[in-house]
Write a protein that holds these residues in place. Structure first.
Motif, PDB file in Angstrom:
ATOM      1  N   LEU A   3       0.859  -1.193   0.000  1.00 16.02           N
ATOM      2  CA  LEU A   3       0.000   0.000   0.000  1.00 16.02           C
ATOM      3  C   LEU A   3       0.884   1.229   0.000  1.00 16.02           C
ATOM      4  N   HIS A   4       0.748   2.063  -1.035  1.00 17.27           N
ATOM      5  CA  HIS A   4       1.592   3.251  -1.161  1.00 17.27           C
ATOM      6  C   HIS A   4       0.778   4.385  -1.791  1.00 17.27           C
ATOM      7  N   PRO A   5       1.058   5.633  -1.428  1.00 16.54           N
ATOM      8  CA  PRO A   5       0.352   6.770  -2.036  1.00 16.54           C
ATOM      9  C   PRO A   5       0.810   7.005  -3.469  1.00 16.54           C
ATOM     10  N   ARG A   6      -0.145   7.341  -4.335  1.00 25.01           N
ATOM     11  CA  ARG A   6       0.140   7.663  -5.741  1.00 25.01           C
ATOM     12  C   ARG A   6      -0.694   8.871  -6.137  1.00 25.01           C
ATOM     13  N   GLU A   7      -0.104  10.052  -6.131  1.00 23.58           N
ATOM     14  CA  GLU A   7      -0.790  11.293  -6.511  1.00 23.58           C
ATOM     15  C   GLU A   7      -2.096  11.429  -5.729  1.00 23.58           C
ATOM     16  N   ALA A   8      -3.255  11.363  -6.408  1.00 26.78           N
ATOM     17  CA  ALA A   8      -4.532  11.593  -5.728  1.00 26.78           C
ATOM     18  C   ALA A   8      -5.139  10.306  -5.189  1.00 26.78           C
ATOM     19  N   ARG A   9      -4.383   9.192  -5.254  1.00 23.11           N
ATOM     20  CA  ARG A   9      -4.935   7.914  -4.824  1.00 23.11           C
ATOM     21  C   ARG A   9      -3.897   7.113  -4.048  1.00 23.11           C
ATOM     22  N   HIS A  10      -4.395   6.126  -3.301  1.00 22.89           N
ATOM     23  CA  HIS A  10      -3.530   5.154  -2.642  1.00 22.89           C
ATOM     24  C   HIS A  10      -3.638   3.846  -3.411  1.00 22.89           C
ATOM     25  N   LEU A  11      -2.499   3.304  -3.820  1.00 23.44           N
ATOM     26  CA  LEU A  11      -2.502   2.071  -4.597  1.00 23.44           C
ATOM     27  C   LEU A  11      -2.291   0.878  -3.674  1.00 23.44           C
ATOM     28  N   MET A  12      -3.299   0.013  -3.608  1.00 19.33           N
ATOM     29  CA  MET A  12      -3.212  -1.227  -2.831  1.00 19.33           C
ATOM     30  C   MET A  12      -3.053  -2.387  -3.806  1.00 19.33           C
ATOM     31  N   VAL A  13      -2.076  -3.241  -3.553  1.00 16.39           N
ATOM     32  CA  VAL A  13      -1.803  -4.383  -4.420  1.00 16.39           C
ATOM     33  C   VAL A  13      -1.752  -5.644  -3.570  1.00 16.39           C
ATOM     34  N   VAL A  14      -2.519  -6.651  -3.979  1.00 19.47           N
ATOM     35  CA  VAL A  14      -2.442  -7.985  -3.381  1.00 19.47           C
ATOM     36  C   VAL A  14      -2.015  -8.926  -4.484  1.00 19.47           C
ATOM     37  N   GLU A  15      -0.915  -9.640  -4.275  1.00 22.16           N
ATOM     38  CA  GLU A  15      -0.428 -10.562  -5.290  1.00 22.16           C
ATOM     39  C   GLU A  15       0.113 -11.821  -4.634  1.00 22.16           C
ATOM     40  N   ASP A  16       0.076 -12.903  -5.420  1.00 25.41           N
ATOM     41  CA  ASP A  16       0.596 -14.174  -4.906  1.00 25.41           C
ATOM     42  C   ASP A  16       1.249 -14.935  -6.038  1.00 25.41           C
ATOM     43  N   SER A  17       1.934 -16.014  -5.670  1.00 27.26           N
ATOM     44  CA  SER A  17       2.626 -16.846  -6.664  1.00 27.26           C
ATOM     45  C   SER A  17       1.868 -18.138  -6.915  1.00 27.26           C
ATOM     46  N   GLY A  18       0.565 -18.094  -6.689  1.00 31.49           N
ATOM     47  CA  GLY A  18      -0.270 -19.284  -6.860  1.00 31.49           C
ATOM     48  C   GLY A  18      -0.595 -19.565  -8.307  1.00 31.49           C
ATOM     49  N   PRO A  19      -1.691 -20.287  -8.556  1.00 24.42           N
ATOM     50  CA  PRO A  19      -2.028 -20.716  -9.922  1.00 24.42           C
ATOM     51  C   PRO A  19      -2.523 -19.581 -10.817  1.00 24.42           C
ATOM     52  N   GLY A  20      -2.963 -18.474 -10.232  1.00 22.65           N
ATOM     53  CA  GLY A  20      -3.431 -17.354 -11.041  1.00 22.65           C
ATOM     54  C   GLY A  20      -4.806 -17.587 -11.628  1.00 22.65           C
ATOM     55  N   LEU A  21      -5.188 -16.681 -12.527  1.00 21.66           N
ATOM     56  CA  LEU A  21      -6.509 -16.758 -13.154  1.00 21.66           C
ATOM     57  C   LEU A  21      -6.410 -17.398 -14.522  1.00 21.66           C
ATOM     58  N   PRO A  22      -7.283 -18.340 -14.849  1.00 21.89           N
ATOM     59  CA  PRO A  22      -7.322 -18.851 -16.224  1.00 21.89           C
ATOM     60  C   PRO A  22      -7.731 -17.739 -17.189  1.00 21.89           C
ATOM     61  N   ALA A  23      -7.161 -17.749 -18.366  1.00 21.94           N
ATOM     62  CA  ALA A  23      -7.420 -16.686 -19.348  1.00 21.94           C
ATOM     63  C   ALA A  23      -8.893 -16.599 -19.715  1.00 21.94           C
TER      64      ALA A  23
END
Length: 455
Positions: free
Chosen positions: A375-395
């Motif tokens: 979670l970090h500030p970006r200009e007029a917004r705060h950018l929240m990122v959740v990521e993992d090294s799992g199987p991901g999303l099927p296309a």
């Protein structure tokens, strides 16, 4: 967005200005050409008049009459305006306003015929400057040579004055065209921007948004009318869908609770009762999730119950809560959080978003995988990122993953109903946040840009 709008404004301005400039300069160029042709025709007419007069004199008394006419013309016309010369067969000057036959000019044609007309450049101007002449050179019967020509100086001077006028006028037209293009583009793009602002509000989830004021009686007004009619229809359909979903959830949740009570009262083995109770609880949670989604979607664009929330503090609390669960499954849960990321929100809904995302990550990842929350500030917004090294999303489901009940075929054996990301999307829209699911080489990544709380 601002860059694209600025580019569109520039393109419209330059397009309108270019059109005005091309039309104006083309009209001025045409006027210049017509003037040049008219002056050339006038010069030819004057030369032809001279030749007709000389021919009439020559017909009356031949060379004496022609000599007399040339002397008369030479007294009133200087070489800067016209030249006249009559020589005998020995090259002796009989009449004229120049000293002798110019070099490089050979007589051709018959007597006083206006053709062929030639252009001569003779050093007869002030200081020996060359002057362009348009005229004829003839050899008359008896070897007499006759030359007459009109100077192009008046025509060239007129055209020069015209060019001197055209250049500043053209510069002024360019400036006026740019101004007219800018004003027109501002007017057109302002009308488009009015509709774009409405589209932004609708995209943020406010289906009740409408353009204020009276609509003008033009194409833009007709477009606004169509947009309003479309939004009215969408809003009505959305209300009908939400009402049906709420009705089903409300009506079925009550009998499910009654069934749960009856199951608990049954005289049955504890393991079987526990399984039945678990199924009922899972179904009830599904209906609760549907109600939560409907509630978030219904209140999109409004802010009842909003208060300042420290997003950094809330994220840290939930990471601390979920780290033991991740460790139990052999996962690594890390956090990179900037302090003091404040938002105006409903704390419980934000917590539900993070809970859903961390639950999903832990549920789908295998031992040894990593989960990260930043979670970090970006200009007029705060950018929240959740990521993992799992199987991901099927296309095949990436574009529909935030819809209700969308699940990958491979995940059918994993408990769940495909409502988690639908709720995340609904809560994000409710708060005016932007959700993105960028492509990743491995695993799953979701980005949510929360509007910053104004200082």
């Amino acid at each position: 967005m601002r860059h694209r709008r600025g580019t569109a404004s520039l393109r419209v301005t330059l397009g309108i200005a270019a059109g005005i400039i091309v039309i104006s300069l083309s009209a001025m160029g045409l006027q210049y050409q017509l003037t040049a042709r008219a002056l050339a025709a006038r010069q030819a007419e004057l030369l032809e008049t001279d030749l007709e007069a000389f021919a009439a004199n020559y017909q009356q008394r031949r060379i004496p009459a022609l000599r007399q006419a040339i002397d008369f013309r030479s007294e009133t016309m200087v070489p800067d305006e016209a030249i006249y010369l009559l020589q005998d067969r020995e090259g002796v000057k009989l009449a004229g306003n120049i000293g002798g036959w110019p070099l490089g000019i050979a007589p051709e044609g018959s007597r006083f015929a206006p053709d062929p007309v030639l252009v001569y450049h003779l050093p007869l101007g002030p200081g020996g400057t060359e002057i362009a002449y348009r005229g004829i050179a003839r050899e008359l019967p008896g070897g007499f040579r006759f030359l007459t020509a009109r100077a192009e100086t008046p025509r060239e001077a007129t055209l020069a004055r015209l060019r001197a006028v055209i250049l500043p006028v053209a510069a002024g037209l360019v400036a006026l065209a740019l101004l007219a293009g800018w004003l027109t583009s501002r007017w057109v793009l302002a009308r488009i921007e009015r509709i774009n602002r409405l589209a932004d509000r609708v995209a943020a989830g406010d289906l009740s948004a409408r353009l204020p004021g009276q609509r003008p009686d033009d194409e833009f007004g007709l477009l606004e009318t169509h947009v309003h009619a479309m939004l009215d229809r969408i809003e009505a359909l959305n209300r009908a869908t939400q009402s049906l979903s709420d009705l089903i959830a409300h009506e079925l949740r009550t009998p499910l609770n009654r069934i749960l009570q009856k199951i608990r009262a049954l005289d049955a083995p504890g393991e079987r009762k526990a399984d039945l109770e678990a199924e009922i609880h899972a179904t009830t949670r599904t209906f609760n999730a549907l109600l939560d989604i409907s509630s978030a979607e219904a209140s999109s664009g409004t802010r009842p119950g909003f208060s300042p929330v420290d997003l950094s503090e809330l994220a840290a609390e939930l990471v601390e809560l979920y780290q033991p669960l991740a460790e139990d499954k052999g996962l690594s849960l890390d956090a990179d959080l900037s302090a003091g990321c404040m938002v105006l929100a409903e704390r419980n809904l934000i917590a539900q978003v993070l809970t859903n995302l961390l639950d999903n990550a832990i549920k789908f990842c295998a031992p040894g995988d990593t989960i990260a929350l930043s979670l970090h500030p970006r200009e007029a917004r705060h950018l929240m990122v959740v990521e993992d090294s799992g199987p991901g999303l099927p296309a095949e489901i990436r574009s529909e993953v935030t819809r209700r009940f969308v699940r990958a075929e491979r995940d059918r054996a994993v408990p769940g109903h495909g409502l988690g990301l639908a709720l995340v999307q609904a809560v994000a829209t409710h708060h005016g946040a932007r959700l993105a699911l960028p492509d990743t080489e491995k695993g799953f990544r979701i980005e949510i840009s929360w509007p910053r709380l104004a200082d």
